[in-house]
Motif scaffolding. Structure first.
Motif, PDB file in Angstrom:
ATOM      1  N   LEU A  86       8.057   2.706   4.753  1.00 37.42           N
ATOM      2  CA  LEU A  86       8.763   3.957   4.505  1.00 37.42           C
ATOM      3  C   LEU A  86       7.815   5.129   4.712  1.00 37.42           C
ATOM      4  N   SER A  87       8.346   6.213   5.254  1.00 39.92           N
ATOM      5  CA  SER A  87       7.618   7.481   5.342  1.00 39.92           C
ATOM      6  C   SER A  87       8.492   8.529   4.668  1.00 39.92           C
ATOM      7  N   VAL A 115       0.847  -1.189   0.000  1.00 43.19           N
ATOM      8  CA  VAL A 115       0.000   0.000   0.000  1.00 43.19           C
ATOM      9  C   VAL A 115       0.881   1.237   0.000  1.00 43.19           C
ATOM     10  N   ALA A 116       0.641   2.129  -0.950  1.00 36.77           N
ATOM     11  CA  ALA A 116       1.270   3.453  -0.971  1.00 36.77           C
ATOM     12  C   ALA A 116       0.175   4.476  -0.707  1.00 36.77           C
ATOM     13  N   ASP A 117       0.417   5.391   0.214  1.00 34.02           N
ATOM     14  CA  ASP A 117      -0.650   6.264   0.674  1.00 34.02           C
ATOM     15  C   ASP A 117      -0.121   7.675   0.908  1.00 34.02           C
ATOM     16  N   ILE A 118      -0.859   8.656   0.404  1.00 31.62           N
ATOM     17  CA  ILE A 118      -0.632  10.066   0.750  1.00 31.62           C
ATOM     18  C   ILE A 118      -1.910  10.541   1.425  1.00 31.62           C
ATOM     19  N   ALA A 119      -1.890  10.671   2.742  1.00 29.98           N
ATOM     20  CA  ALA A 119      -3.101  10.988   3.492  1.00 29.98           C
ATOM     21  C   ALA A 119      -3.622  12.371   3.158  1.00 29.98           C
ATOM     22  N   VAL A 145       3.214  13.724   2.379  1.00 31.66           N
ATOM     23  CA  VAL A 145       4.033  12.656   2.956  1.00 31.66           C
ATOM     24  C   VAL A 145       3.550  11.319   2.392  1.00 31.66           C
ATOM     25  N   LEU A 146       4.443  10.629   1.699  1.00 31.52           N
ATOM     26  CA  LEU A 146       4.139   9.339   1.102  1.00 31.52           C
ATOM     27  C   LEU A 146       4.549   8.229   2.063  1.00 31.52           C
ATOM     28  N   THR A 147       3.614   7.330   2.370  1.00 28.95           N
ATOM     29  CA  THR A 147       3.956   6.150   3.164  1.00 28.95           C
ATOM     30  C   THR A 147       3.823   4.916   2.281  1.00 28.95           C
TER      31      THR A 147
END
Length: 297
Positions: free
Chosen positions: A215-216, A159-163, A169-171
């Motif tokens: 990763l953050s 899962v790649a997520d930008i809240a 911030v990409l996690t």
């Protein structure tokens, strides 16, 4: 498809009915309307469905007001890929576009992506052959990946997520299976090598394992990336350290972060006996403690 204009003293409205479009980057159709307001660029309510889209050109179709850090990252990171069954809805006062809050309006997008390559950060190995579902809901971007590859490792669910695109911030939270040699290659070709004092650079290893990595990545300051990773050597293999006796049937795990090796524990056969190795991080660097037991008579 067709267009209809309605104009009176109070307002102007344009209705779109299944209007088709196509160029080198995308093809599809959209339905909805635009309505003039007393001030500003007007109000829009449109739904679109795309049958194809070139993932590498996504950033070129985003408005300049859309989170510049994220837009610039998309332009660099999305190397290639094809999107299908793309559904998009946009509704609200265009003065508030791109509608990053519910009060401003609606902007949603979903698509299925295949054959994509993601170069997510300088200095990290890129991910190839990505199969994923992409979702955008106002300021939130989420990518659910089901398949991909990195070096010679096979990537599972990731899962790649930008809240919040404004925060940028990409996690990334995922796992990969592969050989220990591939994991060592990943260490050498990523910032993890420097974080861990290059301790793995001369190491040679056999066997297979699983890498779990979180990763953050602040897209406005990528060197400030934070990491939480674990590699489990599940299938026993041989490991060679320069200047050390050979290790056979090695199994164990290694945990690391952006601060270096967090801890590690391994078992192995060596010198006719059994060895246990423990790795730990201290202010003065990496510590390795070893204990060997067996019959050496």
């Amino acid at each position: 498809g067709g267009l209809r204009w309605q104009r009176d003293e109070a307002s102007t409205r344009v209705d779109f009915d299944d209007v088709a479009f196509a160029n080198a980057d995308a093809a599809g159709a959209f339905t909805g309307h635009w309505k003039a307001l007393p001030q500003g660029p007007g109000e829009i309510d449109v739904k679109a469905q795309l049958t194809r889209a070139n993932v590498a050109r996504v950033a070129d179709y985003l408005p300049s007001s859309f989170a510049p850090n994220v837009r610039d990252w998309l332009r660099r990171a999305l190397v290639k890929g094809n999107a299908s069954n793309l559904q998009m809805a946009v509704q609200g006062n265009l003065a508030d576009f791109p509608f990053l809050t519910a009060k401003q309006g609606t902007m949603t997008l979903s698509a299925h992506v295949e054959g994509a390559t993601l170069d997510y950060a300088n200095g990290w190995p890129q991910i190839d052959g990505i199969v994923a579902d992409v979702h955008l809901d106002r300021a939130h971007v989420r990518v659910d990946g089901t398949r991909g590859s990195m070096l010679d490792a096979v990537i599972g669910h990731t899962v790649a997520d930008i809240a919040d695109v404004e925060q940028g911030v990409l996690t990334i939270d995922g796992n990969a299976t592969g050989t220990a040699a591939t994991f060592l290659q990943f260490l050498r070709q990523s910032p993890v090598s420097a974080w861990t004092g290059h301790f793995a650079d001369p190491v040679q290893a056999g066997g297979n394992g699983v890498l779990a990595l979180k990763l953050s990545i602040p897209l406005h300051n990528i060197p400030a990336t934070r990491a939480d990773g674990t590699f489990v050597l599940a299938a026993r293999g041989d490991v060679a350290f320069p200047g050390a006796p050979p290790l056979a049937n090695v199994a164990g795990k290694l945990a690391f972060s952006e601060k270096g090796v967090v801890d590690g524990s391994f078992t192995a056969d060596t010198l006719g006996g059994n060895a246990r190795l423990a790795l730990s991080h201290a202010d003065d660097g990496l510590h390795i403690n070893a204990a060997v037991s067996g019959n050496f008579g």
